[in-house]
Design a protein around this motif. Structure first.
Motif, PDB file in Angstrom:
ATOM      1  N   MET A   1       0.892  -1.138   0.219  1.00  0.00           N
ATOM      2  CA  MET A   1       0.003  -0.043   0.037  1.00  0.00           C
ATOM      3  C   MET A   1       0.888   1.293  -0.054  1.00  0.00           C
ATOM      4  SD  MET A   1      -3.107   0.635  -0.252  1.00  0.00           S
ATOM      5  CE  MET A   1      -4.170   1.444   0.014  1.00  0.00           C
ATOM      6  N   LYS A   2       1.971   1.289   0.760  1.00  0.00           N
ATOM      7  CA  LYS A   2       2.825   2.272   0.865  1.00  0.00           C
ATOM      8  C   LYS A   2       3.586   2.573  -0.606  1.00  0.00           C
ATOM      9  CE  LYS A   2       6.601   4.421   3.361  1.00  0.00           C
ATOM     10  NZ  LYS A   2       7.195   4.254   4.756  1.00  0.00           N
ATOM     11  N   LYS A   3       3.900   1.479  -1.188  1.00  0.00           N
ATOM     12  CA  LYS A   3       4.296   1.708  -2.680  1.00  0.00           C
ATOM     13  C   LYS A   3       3.269   2.404  -3.685  1.00  0.00           C
ATOM     14  CE  LYS A   3       7.736  -2.127  -2.647  1.00  0.00           C
ATOM     15  NZ  LYS A   3       8.048  -3.424  -3.305  1.00  0.00           N
ATOM     16  N   ILE A   4       2.129   2.020  -3.594  1.00  0.00           N
ATOM     17  CA  ILE A   4       1.160   2.573  -4.290  1.00  0.00           C
ATOM     18  C   ILE A   4       0.721   4.193  -3.989  1.00  0.00           C
ATOM     19  CG2 ILE A   4      -1.513   2.471  -4.771  1.00  0.00           C
ATOM     20  CD1 ILE A   4      -1.308  -0.339  -4.645  1.00  0.00           C
ATOM     21  N   THR A   6       3.327   5.992  -2.856  1.00  0.00           N
ATOM     22  CA  THR A   6       4.234   6.775  -3.110  1.00  0.00           C
ATOM     23  C   THR A   6       4.348   7.147  -4.530  1.00  0.00           C
ATOM     24  OG1 THR A   6       5.508   5.646  -1.327  1.00  0.00           O
ATOM     25  CG2 THR A   6       6.933   6.597  -3.251  1.00  0.00           C
ATOM     26  N   LEU A   7       3.864   6.057  -5.435  1.00  0.00           N
ATOM     27  CA  LEU A   7       3.804   6.113  -6.890  1.00  0.00           C
ATOM     28  C   LEU A   7       2.890   7.336  -7.243  1.00  0.00           C
ATOM     29  CD1 LEU A   7       4.647   4.831  -9.428  1.00  0.00           C
ATOM     30  CD2 LEU A   7       2.838   3.157  -9.340  1.00  0.00           C
ATOM     31  N   ILE A   8       1.647   7.037  -6.510  1.00  0.00           N
ATOM     32  CA  ILE A   8       0.625   8.059  -6.765  1.00  0.00           C
ATOM     33  C   ILE A   8       1.055   9.732  -6.460  1.00  0.00           C
ATOM     34  CG2 ILE A   8      -1.669   9.238  -5.976  1.00  0.00           C
ATOM     35  CD1 ILE A   8      -2.568   6.249  -5.595  1.00  0.00           C
ATOM     36  N   ILE A   9       1.923   9.582  -5.508  1.00  0.00           N
ATOM     37  CA  ILE A   9       2.638  11.244  -5.233  1.00  0.00           C
ATOM     38  C   ILE A   9       3.585  11.434  -6.192  1.00  0.00           C
ATOM     39  CG2 ILE A   9       4.067  12.378  -3.640  1.00  0.00           C
ATOM     40  CD1 ILE A   9       2.622  10.872  -1.289  1.00  0.00           C
ATOM     41  N   ILE A  10       4.206  10.463  -6.702  1.00  0.00           N
ATOM     42  CA  ILE A  10       5.186  10.658  -7.940  1.00  0.00           C
ATOM     43  C   ILE A  10       4.594  11.163  -9.112  1.00  0.00           C
ATOM     44  CG2 ILE A  10       6.917   9.805  -9.409  1.00  0.00           C
ATOM     45  CD1 ILE A  10       7.960   8.039  -6.776  1.00  0.00           C
ATOM     46  N   VAL A  11       3.825  10.335  -9.376  1.00  0.00           N
ATOM     47  CA  VAL A  11       2.730  10.812 -10.686  1.00  0.00           C
ATOM     48  C   VAL A  11       2.071  12.095 -10.546  1.00  0.00           C
ATOM     49  CG1 VAL A  11       0.775  10.069 -12.003  1.00  0.00           C
ATOM     50  CG2 VAL A  11       2.412   8.290 -11.490  1.00  0.00           C
TER      51      VAL A  11
END
Length: 184
Positions: A1-4, A6-11
């Motif tokens: 969940m933490k990876k998702i 982080t990915l959303i924040i980067i995108v």
């Protein structure tokens, strides 16, 4: 969940950077239908804005003849003739192609060649502009750039008396390397 997350924040960060860059770059271009947009881009001193004398659209080009009060202080006969090219990524926005310097020492006709890939190779597009003068005729010459010799007179144009103007015409030339100049 933490990876998702982080990915959303980067995108989202990348999208925001792109949006701000797109909007920021777009603000450096002119909207030819908005006089204030033209003034903002071309004025060297925002507290002492330019005076637009004439404008003209030609194909994917937008041409502006103007006086700049800052440059007039240095030379009372100063006028500027600038060309802009339609930007492919922005609706109704034009990027600077050439900005006039306004450093002439006398009132004279200014000319610039406009590139147009749709024309035949021996056809050139030439734009001329001038401030209001007593002149009623303007001659267009083809000149050899290596020898500075006149090749031929291409045209004599009737120009408006005592009115600023921009005129765009197409000419067939004898040489693709020749230079076009205008005299009033």
């Amino acid at each position: 969940m933490k990876k998702i997350s982080t990915l959303i924040i980067i995108v989202l960060s990348i999208v925001l950077i792109f949006v701000f860059g797109y909007v920021g770059y777009g603000s450096t271009m002119i909207n030819p239908d908005n006089e204030q947009s033209i003034i903002n881009v071309l004025s060297t001193d925002k507290s002492n804005p330019i005076n637009i004398l004439a404008t003209k659209k030609y194909g994917n080009r937008f041409l502006v003849l103007y006086t700049d009060p800052v440059k007039i202080k240095e030379n009372e006969n100063s006028s500027c003739f600038s060309t802009f090219v339609k930007n492919k990524f922005y609706k109704n926005r034009y990027s600077a192609s050439s900005i006039g310097t306004g450093d002439g020492t006398e009132i004279q006709v200014e000319g610039t060649e406009l590139e147009d890939a749709s024309l035949q190779k021996d056809t050139r597009v030439f734009a001329i502009a001038n401030v209001a003068t007593e002149e009623t005729k303007c001659s267009i010459f083809e000149i050899d750039p290596e020898t500075n010799q006149y090749i031929n007179r291409l045209d004599i144009i009737d120009v408006p008396k005592n009115q600023p103007y921009i005129i765009v015409k197409e000419y067939k030339t004898k040489s693709k390397n020749s230079v076009l100049i205008a005299y009033d």
